[in-house]
Design an enzyme around this catalytic site. Structure first.
Site, mmCIF file in Angstrom:
data_model
loop_
_atom_site.group_PDB
_atom_site.id
_atom_site.type_symbol
_atom_site.label_atom_id
_atom_site.label_comp_id
_atom_site.label_asym_id
_atom_site.label_seq_id
_atom_site.Cartn_x
_atom_site.Cartn_y
_atom_site.Cartn_z
ATOM 1 N N ASP A 88 -33.341 -17.407 21.916
ATOM 2 C CA ASP A 88 -34.389 -17.621 20.908
ATOM 3 C C ASP A 88 -35.198 -16.338 20.786
ATOM 4 O O ASP A 88 -35.663 -15.794 21.795
ATOM 5 C CB ASP A 88 -35.288 -18.787 21.321
ATOM 6 C CG ASP A 88 -36.256 -19.120 20.204
ATOM 7 O OD1 ASP A 88 -35.795 -19.415 19.093
ATOM 8 O OD2 ASP A 88 -37.486 -19.044 20.432
ATOM 9 N N GLY A 503 13.135 4.683 -10.667
ATOM 10 C CA GLY A 503 14.043 5.782 -10.325
ATOM 11 C C GLY A 503 14.089 6.023 -8.832
ATOM 12 O O GLY A 503 13.294 5.461 -8.075
HETATM 13 C C1 LIG Z 1 5.703 3.033 2.734
HETATM 14 S S1 LIG Z 1 5.749 2.657 1.040
HETATM 15 C C2 LIG Z 1 4.355 3.524 0.456
HETATM 16 C C3 LIG Z 1 3.784 2.923 -0.779
HETATM 17 C C4 LIG Z 1 2.575 3.631 -1.335
HETATM 18 N N1 LIG Z 1 2.850 4.997 -1.709
HETATM 19 C C5 LIG Z 1 1.435 3.576 -0.368
HETATM 20 O O1 LIG Z 1 0.849 4.604 -0.019
HETATM 21 O O2 LIG Z 1 1.064 2.453 0.012
HETATM 22 C C6 LIG Z 1 7.122 3.602 0.487
HETATM 23 C C7 LIG Z 1 7.404 3.444 -0.987
HETATM 24 O O3 LIG Z 1 8.424 4.364 -1.351
HETATM 25 C C8 LIG Z 1 9.363 3.707 -2.170
HETATM 26 N N2 LIG Z 1 10.655 4.388 -2.058
HETATM 27 C C9 LIG Z 1 11.460 4.428 -0.971
HETATM 28 N N3 LIG Z 1 12.561 5.136 -1.236
HETATM 29 C C10 LIG Z 1 12.462 5.569 -2.529
HETATM 30 C C11 LIG Z 1 13.279 6.351 -3.361
HETATM 31 N N4 LIG Z 1 14.443 6.832 -2.933
HETATM 32 N N5 LIG Z 1 12.852 6.602 -4.609
HETATM 33 C C12 LIG Z 1 11.673 6.104 -5.069
HETATM 34 N N6 LIG Z 1 10.848 5.364 -4.291
HETATM 35 C C13 LIG Z 1 11.240 5.094 -3.042
HETATM 36 C C14 LIG Z 1 9.385 2.301 -1.626
HETATM 37 O O4 LIG Z 1 9.915 1.385 -2.558
HETATM 38 C C15 LIG Z 1 7.917 2.064 -1.351
HETATM 39 O O5 LIG Z 1 7.237 1.590 -2.458
#
Ligand SMILES: C[S@@+](CC[C@H](N)C(=O)[O-])C[C@H]1O[C@@H](n2cnc3c(N)ncnc32)[C@H](O)[C@@H]1O
Length: 616
Positions: A88, A503
């Site tokens: 308290d 991509g």
């Molecule tokens: C660890 S997460 C990071 C997400 C975000 N940049 C962040 O800071 O929270 C990694 C990201 O990279 C993407 N990624 C992984 N390989 C990739 C590739 N070959 N081309 C494009 N994006 C990719 C994944 O889909 C994911 O969204």
């Protein structure tokens, strides 16, 4: 983490705080104490005039609050908790006791009395040790008080009313809260600051030391003889004799006994020995609270994950407290299992438990319910469904190294649609919490077109467009991610200056930009892939353009605790690793970026900015 070993002494007991004050709750839980909260129903109507001192009144009120909770819990469960803590806090000025104001006028009267003067804040604390004998409640009460002097500045009427209109004075003794806006009224504090906030933690710990580690008889005699003051700090418990000093149990039992002798004689623990022909009894080492917390840590994580998975925190969000049986009905689970899970969540500080039932804490509402703006529910689920299994193979990953562990992995569970969405939710929750810091770590106003490579749900892109009105951002990510980004846009709204391009940054042409962003990307990849990616970025980036990398940068000093689990994540899951600033600097410079700068943005994240140099 429990810094004071004496707090650890209470870890295996059922401790109840008989107070609804969020400030007391916060002080005690920050000290590492695990407890349930059961606000007392004791009506604070003791006759102040019948007490010889203000603190005697505060102590008695604290005691009655704790006793009411102990006896109510005993009646209800036929089992009382081990310890009930009552407190308290009152403010006194010129012999007058001020409690909580009943309305604004009352708050004004109180604050005017305190204006420009020094006053005293007393907190009375009662620690009620309970035990049940033959169905009867037996209690032992330890009590103490703490006094702190506080001086208010000379305050204008206008300021007083502004403060009253803020609403803050209403539930505070003396009509002010020193830890918030009320701190601005205070010129100085003499004594324990936390006592003014509502709980004298330091004195509480000293009291626990007194209760749990009374000095040995021979030490007391020797101290008397030598006229050396007895040890009265709780910081130095290894100097205090332990043994069978637990007032509630008489003996600690179960190998949880306490520290060995030595005290101010300077004997070290090396002096510990087993029973010998002289009859010296082996004394166990100090109870390793932190270590045991680590050993048990996975159970706490799993309890949190399970409560998330069963949507316990959704059921309890913004609701009046619910009983275990009602929660069990809503989550379609057994009553006894649900009750245990809810109790564990309460002990972990994730829920509040009162006699009306269980309810979320503010933090739980904010981060563990699945629909909140800053929800980490997705992250918890990703850890439960994905990392939990991967970590089961940690031993193998350590034996074989990242490459072998990565090669041995079967189909990546992140590829299925539900798992992909869950992964995106996990990333989104984290990114939303750090996006503003990343966006503002450097002044990026010179850039007009950014490309966030692996930008996932666009959380960082949104923070960037909010911060820089001229900036357009392209979020570039794998097609199966871009496909779901609309699920993460506030009310499905597209922000005009943000576009999403599907991509693969290792195969496809990178969108045009004068700033390329790689946030939590590079750590996922081994060195040769990082080089490949940086060389693609470097070829797309014109001289004067920028590269912004957000990562947890390893420091030369021993790795921060937070980065360790992350580094193991990478070992079990990818071929990547965390890197140091010299490593990032070298990588960027080798790929044509100069003027590399680092900004620590806190919470284990760092941001690096480099500028594309003109070709020599
Ligand atoms: C660890 S997460 C990071 C997400 C975000 N940049 C962040 O800071 O929270 C990694 C990201 O990279 C993407 N990624 C992984 N390989 C990739 C590739 N070959 N081309 C494009 N994006 C990719 C994944 O889909 C994911 O969204």
């Amino acid at each position: 983490m429990v810094l004071s070993p004496v707090i650890g002494k209470l870890l295996h007991k059922r401790v109840v705080l008989a107070s609804a004050s969020p400030r007391r709750r916060e002080i005690l839980s920050h000290a590492g104490l695990r407890f349930e909260v059961v606000p007392s129903r004791f009506k604070e109507k003791l006759d102040k005039a019948s007490f010889p001192t203000p603190y005697a009144y505060a102590i008695e009120t604290a005691k009655q609050k704790a006793l009411e909770v102990a006896s109510r819990m005993h009646q209800k469960d036929l089992r009382a908790p081990d310890i009930v803590i009552g407190a308290d806090t009152i403010v006194t000025v010129g012999g007058l006791i001020l409690e909580k104001p009943v309305d604004k006028q009352d708050a004004y009267r109180m604050l005017s009395r305190l204006n420009g003067k020094e006053h005293s804040v007393f907190t009375g604390v009662a620690i009620v040790h309970c035990c049940t004998k033959d169905g009867q409640l037996d209690v032992e009460v330890s009590e103490f008080h703490e006094e702190t002097a506080v001086k208010f500045s000379e305050l204008s009427e206008e300021l007083l009313w502004e403060y009253i209109d803020s609403g803050e004075p209403m539930d505070k003794a003396g009509g002010y809260g020193i830890q918030a806006l009320g701190g601005m009224l205070v010129e100085y504090v003499r004594g324990d600051f936390l006592n003014v906030v509502g709980f004298p933690l330091n004195h509480f710990c000293k009291k626990l030391v007194e209760l749990y580690y009374p000095p040995r008889r021979e030490d007391v005699q020797r101290v008397k003889h030598d006229s050396i003051p007895p040890v009265d700090t709780f910081e130095n418990l290894s100097d205090v004799e332990g043994g069978s000093s637990d007032p509630a149990q008489g003996n600690d039992g179960g190998g949880h006994g306490r520290t060995e002798g030595g005290g101010d004689t300077g004997q070290a623990s090396a002096d510990r020995r087993g029973p010998d022909s002289n009859g010296t009894v082996e004394t166990p080492p100090p109870f390793p609270v932190g270590l045991l917390e680590l050993i048990d840590g996975f159970k706490a994580s799993k309890a949190l994950f399970t409560a998330c998975k069963l949507k316990v925190f959704d059921v309890l969000k913004d609701e009046a407290p619910l009983k275990a049986v009602d929660v069990a009905g809503k989550i379609d689970a057994s009553v006894c299992g649900t009750e245990r899970l809810l109790d564990v969540c309460a002990a972990l500080g994730l829920l509040e438990k009162t006699d009306r039932g269980y309810r979320n804490t503010e933090l739980t509402d904010l981060h563990l319910a699945s629909d909140g703006e800053y929800s980490l529910h997705g992250l918890a689920m990703h850890n439960n469904d994905h990392f939990w299994n991967l970590f089961a193979d940690l031993e193998l990953a350590v034996r074989e190294g990242a490459d072998a562990a990565f090669g041995r992995k079967t189909a990546d569970p992140v590829q299925s649609k539900p798992a992909k969405l869950q992964f995106m939710r996990a990333m989104h929750g984290l990114a939303k919490l750090t996006a503003h810091q990343v966006a503002t770590a450097f002044d990026l106003s010179r850039f007009t077109l950014a490309c966030d490579l692996g930008g996932c749900t666009g959380a960082l892109a949104r923070a960037l467009t909010r911060e820089y009105p001229r900036l357009k951002v392209t979020v570039f990510d794998l097609p199966e991610v871009i496909e779901h980004v609309t699920c993460f846009q506030p009310e499905g709204r597209q922000t005009e200056r943000i576009s999403y391009v599907p991509g693969d940054f290792f195969k496809d042409g990178l969108p045009e930009a004068d700033l390329y962003i790689l946030s939590r990307i590079l750590h996922d990849w081994p060195d040769h892939k990082v080089r490949e990616l940086l060389s693609r970025v470097s070829s797309s980036c014109k001289p004067g353009g920028g590269i912004l990398v957000a990562e947890m940068v390893l420091e030369e000093k021993p790795a921060a605790r937070g980065s360790l689990p992350a580094s193991l994540n990478l070992l079990v899951r990818t071929q990547g690793r965390e890197r140091s600033l010299p490593e990032y600097r070298r990588l960027l410079e080798q790929h044509g970026f100069c003027d590399v700068q680092l900004a620590h943005v806190g919470d284990g994240l760092d941001v690096i900015l480099g500028t594309r140099a003109s070709p020599a």
